[in-house]
Enzyme design. Structure first.
Site, mmCIF file in Angstrom:
data_model
loop_
_atom_site.group_PDB
_atom_site.id
_atom_site.type_symbol
_atom_site.label_atom_id
_atom_site.label_comp_id
_atom_site.label_asym_id
_atom_site.label_seq_id
_atom_site.Cartn_x
_atom_site.Cartn_y
_atom_site.Cartn_z
ATOM 1 N N GLU A 46 0.823 -1.212 0.000
ATOM 2 C CA GLU A 46 0.000 0.000 0.000
ATOM 3 C C GLU A 46 0.859 1.265 0.000
ATOM 4 O O GLU A 46 0.556 2.231 -0.696
ATOM 5 C CB GLU A 46 -0.939 0.014 1.211
ATOM 6 N N CYS A 106 -13.162 2.488 -15.222
ATOM 7 C CA CYS A 106 -13.607 3.873 -14.995
ATOM 8 C C CYS A 106 -12.362 4.756 -14.911
ATOM 9 O O CYS A 106 -12.104 5.417 -13.918
ATOM 10 C CB CYS A 106 -14.436 3.963 -13.714
ATOM 11 N N CYS A 143 -17.153 3.622 -20.899
ATOM 12 C CA CYS A 143 -18.444 4.147 -21.352
ATOM 13 C C CYS A 143 -18.262 5.132 -22.507
ATOM 14 O O CYS A 143 -19.159 5.319 -23.320
ATOM 15 C CB CYS A 143 -19.183 4.809 -20.187
ATOM 16 N N CYS A 194 -20.335 -0.865 -19.260
ATOM 17 C CA CYS A 194 -20.189 -0.610 -17.819
ATOM 18 C C CYS A 194 -21.427 -1.089 -17.073
ATOM 19 O O CYS A 194 -22.557 -0.765 -17.459
ATOM 20 C CB CYS A 194 -19.976 0.880 -17.564
#
Length: 379
Positions: free
Chosen positions: A40, A197, A204, A211
DNA sequence: AATGCGGGGCG
DNA sequence: CGCCCAGCATT
């Protein structure tokens, strides 16, 4: 805000992930809190492609929090070299020591405790808690911000506190009910933002895939996908000039350790002049002498010996380096001195060219000295 | 709320 | 070249 969207979102996203999620990333499915934590931190503001090579190397060198805590911070910085944002490496080391001392070597699972540790903010705490402890804690990285801003048609700029608060609130409300779903859900969010996205070419718009949220996504319904999330424009980054000195003594070059707070903090670099603004390189236009150069780049107490030891001075290349918030032109000067020249400072060290790999060097300096090393090897 | 802090990839 | 990215700490 659509109630049905909120209640159906987690399962739809997990279903998407089962078909189209990313696979094969070395930190996926990892449960060891230490391994999750390292991944992370390394992934903060850093591309997956970069971390892909560096993460296994780091884990091999520091396999446990105990080994990391026992290592000198200089070794951690050297391992981190090239990844940028070096406070991450310093914090990583400090954090490992705190985990050893305060938590007896075991990372806490409570996101609020995690967030107290150096280098771990709310989002990273959420990711560690979700991946390693199945805690129902949200994340809010750039991927999630983008997904939520589009899904809910959030109009304000991301920099605004009210917008940030709203996004955190949405991220909390969207969490799956069952904690067992947290790891896959959190991974799915990141994967969806990173691959579908996306910022510039969301599916899209490109029309490459369908999507799963197209009927509910406010940005899509109002044809605002590429406009969201909004960001306030950044000022153009200023430009600086400086001189850097490759002081060579036989097969060794003089490295100078940088102050912790500065850019490239804690790394070993070349002695350098103060940075100047304003285009024209005044120093380069001077008739440069080794004495003048050393006076510019080294602490005062080291000046006296200079003239006697200098053999040659050659003007080298002018390197441009781009940071997020600055652009820097570095004028390189090659100075050759005889063997007698010594320095007493802790922060100055002669390093032979074949030992450079042991030191954490800024990326452009590393590249420069590698070229030197190569040329020298050819002799 | 704004700024400092790296580096690489992409269009 | 400008924009973007698995953010955090400091002011």
């Amino acid at each position: 805000m659509s109630k049905t969207l909120i209640s159906s979102f987690p399962q739809k996203l997990i279903a998407w992930h089962q078909v189209d999620g990313r696979e094969g990333l070395p930190w996926q499915g990892v449960k060891d809190p230490y391994a999750v934590w390292v991944s992370e931190i390394m992934l903060q503001q850093t591309q997956v492609a970069t971390v892909l090579e560096r993460y296994p190397r780091f884990m091999k060198r520091f396999p446990t929090v105990k080994k990391l805590a026992a290592a000198p911070v200089d070794d951690v910085l050297a391992e981190w070299a090239g990844l940028g944002y070096y406070s991450r490496a310093r914090n990583l080391h400090a954090c490992s020591i705190e985990v050893m001392e305060r938590f007896l070597g075991k990372f806490p699972g409570d996101p609020l405790l995690l967030e107290q540790l150096k280098g771990i903010g709310r989002s990273t705490a959420g990711a560690i808690a979700a991946f390693a402890f199945q805690e129902r804690a949200p994340i809010l990285d750039a991927n999630v911000k983008r997904i939520l801003a589009r899904l809910f048609g959030v109009e304000g700029a991301l920099q605004e506190k009210a917008v940030n608060d709203l996004l955190w609130s949405l991220a909390e409300q969207l969490l799956p009910k069952h904690r067992d779903d947290m790891p896959v859900y959190t991974q799915a969010l990141m994967d969806f933002g990173a691959t579908w996205c996306t910022s510039r070419k969301p599916v899209c718009i490109s029309g490459t895939r369908k999507c799963p949220f197209e009927k509910q996504c406010q940005a899509n319904l109002s044809d605002q996908v590429l406009q969201l999330p909004r960001k306030t424009p950044k000022a153009k980054s200023p430009e600086f000039d400086c001189d850097m000195m490759v002081l060579q003594r036989g097969n060794a070059v003089l490295l100078q350790k940088r102050p912790t707070k500065a850019i490239w903090g804690g790394l070993w670099s070349l002695p350098e002049s103060p940075w100047r603004t304003g285009g024209l390189n005044e120093v380069a236009s001077l008739q440069m002498t080794s004495k003048a150069l050393l006076a510019l780049t080294l602490p005062e107490e080291n000046h006296l010996t200079i003239g006697r030891h200098c053999k040659t001075l050659i003007q080298g290349e002018r390197i441009k380096h781009v940071f997020t918030h600055r652009r820097l032109w570095m004028q390189i000067w090659h100075v050759s001195v005889n063997q007698a020249l010594e320095f007493s400072s802790e922060n100055l060290r002669w390093v032979s060219l074949d030992q450079l790999g042991k030191y954490g060097l800024p990326q452009p300096i590393k590249l420069l000295l590698q070229g030197l090393s190569l040329a020298h090897g050819d002799d």
